[in-house]
Enzyme design. Structure first.
Site, PDB file in Angstrom:
ATOM      1  N   CYS A 193       0.843  -1.185   0.000  1.00 39.00           N
ATOM      2  CA  CYS A 193       0.000   0.000   0.000  1.00 39.00           C
ATOM      3  C   CYS A 193       0.887   1.247   0.000  1.00 39.00           C
ATOM      4  O   CYS A 193       1.848   1.322   0.778  1.00 39.00           O
ATOM      5  CB  CYS A 193      -0.906  -0.010   1.224  1.00 39.00           C
ATOM      6  N   ASP A 214       0.293  -6.394  -0.128  1.00 32.17           N
ATOM      7  CA  ASP A 214      -0.758  -6.846  -1.037  1.00 32.17           C
ATOM      8  C   ASP A 214      -0.209  -8.039  -1.809  1.00 32.17           C
ATOM      9  O   ASP A 214       0.756  -7.901  -2.561  1.00 32.17           O
ATOM     10  CB  ASP A 214      -1.160  -5.733  -2.012  1.00 32.17           C
TER      11      ASP A 214
END
Length: 283
Positions: free
Chosen positions: A191, A198
């Site tokens: 992020c 992620d």
């Protein structure tokens, strides 16, 4: 871009509203990041969509009884804005104590709000749990390259890691063009505000000059410490591959794991054919 992101709910303590509130959605313009990648925002080099699944959607019927659904949202990549994921989560949670007459009313409401935020039509479908359970998991398409014997020592984005294949399966027809689909489960990015990981599967399908499998894997691993939104990572990979290889056709997409009750699956392609909606085992 950084000022815009710091205005978003990312990385901040948030009150979870349980009454319907469309103002919670936080759109982010795609234009600036695309210009950074050398993409003309008014003449995109690809077709595509961002397919989201929302697993934490519930509301009350008119009798006060809770209803739960799994939601699918499809945003066109041509939309001027993407939607920041934490704001999306907060928005969906705002349905929790709100009453609606039907699932159709909820779907119409969400489609209207998302379309206003993205500045383009967004398609919404709601599944019952039984309907969603009936959707079997599928294997990632193509050849998995994760077992390639490579030394990986770069974990910061580096497009120079891509290399042409000196040998490979050359097609006898079509002037030596290769058609193949490759996948790797080693995609990880972060992020851009919170640094949270992620995780995802990246799929590359192409017809053209052969991609060197080992260098593609090293390139994907270089995203490991890279901070960027899911959609932007996929567009970056698409642009880098197009710059480095000669293709007649190219499709790049990622199936990201869910975080905050949402998974995001961006798809970009030189073809305008509508892709199927995959569901991989880690999703």
């Amino acid at each position: 871009m950084s000022d815009v992101l710091h205005a978003s709910p990312l990385g901040k303590n948030s009150d979870y509203k349980s009454e319907y509130d469309p103002s919670l959605l936080f759109p982010i313009e795609r234009r600036d990041k695309r210009k950074e990648l050398g993409i003309d925002p008014d003449n995109l080099p690809f077709y595509g969509r961002d397919l989201w699944y929302g697993y934490e959607l519930s509301w009350l019927n008119l009798s006060g009884k809770p209803v739960v659904r799994v939601a699918r949202f499809e945003l066109p990549c041509s939309s001027p804005c993407l939607i920041e994921s934490k704001s999306f989560k907060l928005y969906l949670n705002s349905f929790n104590q709100s009453r609606f007459a039907s699932a159709e009313q909820v779907a119409d409401c969400i489609a209207r709000d998302l379309s206003a935020a993205a500045k383009a039509p967004v398609a919404v479908r709601l599944y019952t749990i039984d309907e969603f359970e009936a959707r079997a998991f599928e294997p990632a398409p193509g050849i998995n390259i994760d077992e390639a014997d490579v030394i990986v020592d770069c974990y910061r984005y580096d497009p120079t890691l891509l290399a042409r294949s000196s040998t490979g399966n050359k097609s006898a027809a079509d002037d030596g063009l290769v058609s193949e689909t490759l996948n790797t489960h080693l995609l990880k990015s972060n992020c851009p505000v919170t640094g949270q990981p992620d995780w995802g599967t990246l799929v590359v399908s192409y017809c053209g000059e052969q991609i060197d499998h080992a260098s593609l894997l090293k390139y994907v691993c270089s995203f490991r410490d890279h901070q960027e939104f899911h959609e932007q990572c996929v567009e970056r990979a698409f642009v880098d591959l197009q710059k480095h290889y000669r293709f007649k056709e190219l499709t790049v997409y990622a199936q990201y794991l869910r975080r905050g009750g949402l998974d995001i699956n961006p798809w970009r392609s030189t073809s305008d054919s509508k892709p199927g909606a995959l569901r991989l085992i880690r999703q």
